[in-house]
Design an enzyme around this catalytic site. Structure first.
Site, PDB file in Angstrom:
ATOM      1  N   HIS A  30      -8.232   9.010  -1.936  1.00 61.39           N
ATOM      2  CA  HIS A  30      -7.553   9.060  -0.636  1.00 61.39           C
ATOM      3  C   HIS A  30      -8.374   9.769   0.434  1.00 61.39           C
ATOM      4  CE1 HIS A  30      -3.287   9.233   1.326  1.00 61.39           C
ATOM      5  NE2 HIS A  30      -4.225   8.945   2.205  1.00 61.39           N
ATOM      6  N   ASP A  87       0.840  -1.200   0.000  1.00 62.42           N
ATOM      7  CA  ASP A  87       0.000   0.000   0.000  1.00 62.42           C
ATOM      8  C   ASP A  87       0.870   1.244   0.000  1.00 62.42           C
ATOM      9  OD1 ASP A  87      -2.670   1.462   0.599  1.00 62.42           O
ATOM     10  OD2 ASP A  87      -1.308   2.178   2.156  1.00 62.42           O
ATOM     11  N   LYS A 140      -3.206   5.453  -3.884  1.00 59.78           N
ATOM     12  CA  LYS A 140      -4.341   6.338  -3.654  1.00 59.78           C
ATOM     13  C   LYS A 140      -4.123   7.674  -4.350  1.00 59.78           C
ATOM     14  CE  LYS A 140      -3.642   5.560   0.861  1.00 59.78           C
ATOM     15  NZ  LYS A 140      -2.910   4.266   0.869  1.00 59.78           N
ATOM     16  N   TYR A 152       2.216   9.994  -0.085  1.00 61.59           N
ATOM     17  CA  TYR A 152       3.349   9.466   0.681  1.00 61.59           C
ATOM     18  C   TYR A 152       4.678   9.834   0.046  1.00 61.59           C
ATOM     19  CZ  TYR A 152      -0.282   6.461   2.771  1.00 61.59           C
ATOM     20  OH  TYR A 152      -1.411   5.973   3.386  1.00 61.59           O
TER      21      TYR A 152
END
Length: 281
Positions: A103, A43, A73, A48
């Site tokens: 997200h 994931d 996401k 990120y």
């Protein structure tokens, strides 16, 4: 490994590795370690800023692409960018994404969902879903979607079990995926006497008992770690099973307490924040 069956027939591993708060170097090392330990679910997310590193780790592993379930996401500031999915694929170095999520329910998330549906029809994405949506927002998507969401990623752990939400999701054929499956490292949760007791019985750590509870409760888990020993432990979950009575004892621990609470102000900031996705290492 055990698997969840998504509403379009796709099989999703019940345990994977999350890369939230990991730097690119940390994400690459952790994902590579996890894949070597038998993990097949990864994931990540635009926000990120480590998608390139995740892609490198996948290639370095030597595993066939089809053996890895890759999840990422879309971030709110990209929902209305027509090339957002293609740019995400380019960063990951992959021809397709197994699961793509919205997200946050911020900004024009309906436009983002339409973009994911298009990518699904084009074969760039194998399943689509939502992250951090509550029931009313999920119902909104269900009322307008052409491709039904398969997964909701949200906060779930023994102190916040979301049983009513899970019942709703089950009725809609959606799988729940837990972030913060270990309570965001809350020592009070990890050191609950019940988990120590069950750990002694099964020869497992308290964290492994919690993760096994999740899996038996139907929650896909994506614990994050950069410690190789913890990563190995997080996939050593499939040689034991909790009894029904033990599952009930853990169910009784529900305090309806979250570690993360969304607010209108926070969602407004999300809709304005632009992650430096192209500048990542």
């Amino acid at each position: 490994m055990e698997y969840a069956a998504l509403n379009n027939g796709l099989k999703m591993p019940m345990a994977g590795i999350g890369t939230f708060l990991l730097t690119p170097d940390e994400a690459e090392a952790s994902v590579l370690c996890a894949l070597e330990c038998g993990c097949r679910l990864i994931d990540t997310a635009n926000a990120y800023v480590n998608e390139k590193a995740v892609g490198r780790a996948m290639r370095r592993s030597g595993l066939p692409r089809q053996d890895i379930f890759l999840e990422t996401k879309l971030w709110p500031t990209f929902y209305e960018q027509a090339d957002a999915v293609d740019r995400t694929l380019a960063r990951l170095g992959s021809d397709y994404i197994d699961l793509l999520l919205i997200h946050q329910p911020a900004g024009n998330y309906v436009a983002g969902y339409r973009q994911m549906e298009k990518a699904y029809r084009e074969g760039k994405v194998k399943a689509i879903g939502l992250s951090n949506f509550h029931e009313a927002q999920i119902r909104e998507i269900l009322g307008l979607c052409e491709v039904k969401p398969a997964v909701l990623q949200t906060e779930v752990h023994p102190y916040f079990q979301e049983r009513a939400l899970k019942a709703f999701l089950n009725a809609e054929g959606m799988v729940i995926q837990a972030w913060y499956p270990l309570g965001h490292g809350d020592r009070a949760l990890l050191e609950e006497p019940l988990f120590a007791e069950l750990g002694r019985k099964y020869g497992k750590t308290g964290a492994q008992i919690i993760l096994r509870w999740h899996i038996q409760a139907g929650n896909v888990v994506i614990p994050g770690s950069k410690d190789p020993a913890h990563i190995r432990d997080n996939f050593d979950l499939f040689d034991f099973a909790l009894t029904d009575a033990e599952m009930e004892r853990i169910a009784a621990m529900d305090k309806h307490v979250r570690y993360h609470t969304s607010t209108p102000e926070r969602l407004r900031r999300y809709a304005e924040m632009v992650p430096d996705v192209e500048g990542q290492k």
